[in-house]
Design a protein around this motif. Sequence first.
Motif, PDB file in Angstrom:
ATOM      1  N   HIS A  30       3.230  -3.998 -17.404  1.00 47.95           N
ATOM      2  CA  HIS A  30       2.143  -3.002 -16.970  1.00 47.95           C
ATOM      3  C   HIS A  30       1.746  -3.252 -15.599  1.00 47.95           C
ATOM      4  N   HIS A  62       0.994   5.673 -12.449  1.00 47.29           N
ATOM      5  CA  HIS A  62       0.086   6.463 -13.164  1.00 47.29           C
ATOM      6  C   HIS A  62       0.678   7.747 -13.041  1.00 47.29           C
ATOM      7  N   GLU A  98       2.917   5.179 -16.823  1.00 47.43           N
ATOM      8  CA  GLU A  98       1.710   5.042 -17.737  1.00 47.43           C
ATOM      9  C   GLU A  98       0.998   6.272 -17.569  1.00 47.43           C
ATOM     10  N   SER A 123      -2.130   5.932 -22.355  1.00 43.95           N
ATOM     11  CA  SER A 123      -3.443   5.162 -22.009  1.00 43.95           C
ATOM     12  C   SER A 123      -4.698   6.299 -22.243  1.00 43.95           C
ATOM     13  N   HIS A 125      -7.649   7.209 -20.533  1.00 44.26           N
ATOM     14  CA  HIS A 125      -8.392   6.863 -19.140  1.00 44.26           C
ATOM     15  C   HIS A 125      -9.780   7.845 -18.959  1.00 44.26           C
ATOM     16  N   HIS A 167      -3.790  -0.592 -23.006  1.00 47.72           N
ATOM     17  CA  HIS A 167      -5.200  -1.485 -22.864  1.00 47.72           C
ATOM     18  C   HIS A 167      -6.346  -0.841 -23.662  1.00 47.72           C
ATOM     19  N   ASP A 240      -1.598  -5.186 -15.875  1.00 52.87           N
ATOM     20  CA  ASP A 240      -2.290  -4.141 -15.054  1.00 52.87           C
ATOM     21  C   ASP A 240      -2.359  -4.361 -13.798  1.00 52.87           C
TER      22      ASP A 240
HETATM   23 ZN   LIG Z   1      -4.615   2.398 -17.625  1.00 54.02          ZN
END
Ligand SMILES: [Zn+2]
Length: 277
Positions: A30, A62, A98, A123, A125, A167, A240
């Motif tokens: 990641h 992203h 991601e 994820s 966010h 995460h 990350d």
């Molecule tokens: Zn993230």
Amino acid sequence: MNTEARTLESWLDSGGRADYGVRIMVFDTHTHSKLSTDSKMNAEDGIRAARNKGIGIIFTEHYDADCPHPFPEFRVDGAAYLKAYEKYRAADVLLGIEIGLSMDFLQENKDAAARDFDVVIGSVHSVRGVDIYTDLNGGAKSINAGEYLTYMKELLNQDIFFDVLGHIDYPQRYVENPEEYDYLKNSDIYDEILHICVKKHIVPEINSKRLGDDKAFRQLAPIYAKYREFGGLFVTIGSDAHNPKNIGLNFKEAFDMARTFGLSPVYFEKRKSCTID
Ligand SMILES: [Zn+2]
Ligand SMILES: [Zn+2]
């Protein structure tokens, strides 16, 4: 390239620095390069940093369809990304994405994932217009742990088009009281999330970013213990990192977490999980 597999044991014994040239079996799964709005890292610098640490790297840029920033920020153009980075693909360099999961953009997100990626991380966010990074980081809006985790569960109950749950402790990076997210204070909802992961073969990530902090390690430990207890077997390990320095950050602690609970670290290549052992 010599394709002799390096074992996890030998990698850990080498202190994370070893002869480059063997097939790398440990990946930072990641990372973000400058194709992600919040990173300035050149892909070459990321690859070099990973090789210096004796690990492979997976770029996971992203794509957040519901991000509050103006287009095209945080929404990588998947086609352009793959075209530009194809030249970096190697035994130790893989390309993923991601995706910021959102109930309001389910189709857009599925479409964004439907490209030639090695891995797709899903994820959470943001939660219905509350952007975790901006709003829980001194911003105007707020949500509590129950709301965050309930939204995550709702997303996991949809059709699954991603491999990895990114995460699980994302808000704890920013909130004043990370203890609010403790397993024991939210055990019912954590249990539901972990059961869904097991049932739907979604691999939860051990995000190593916070693991340099003992308190964070202890806070996350019961979640991975429960995942194993419910029949979960696999995790991915990712830093990350948004810069070369953080690639592979706290990997010792993250692998310790996996081992403590009998979980096997994996990475994904061509959307198939590969065990590190
Ligand atoms: Zn993230
Ligand atoms: Zn990320």
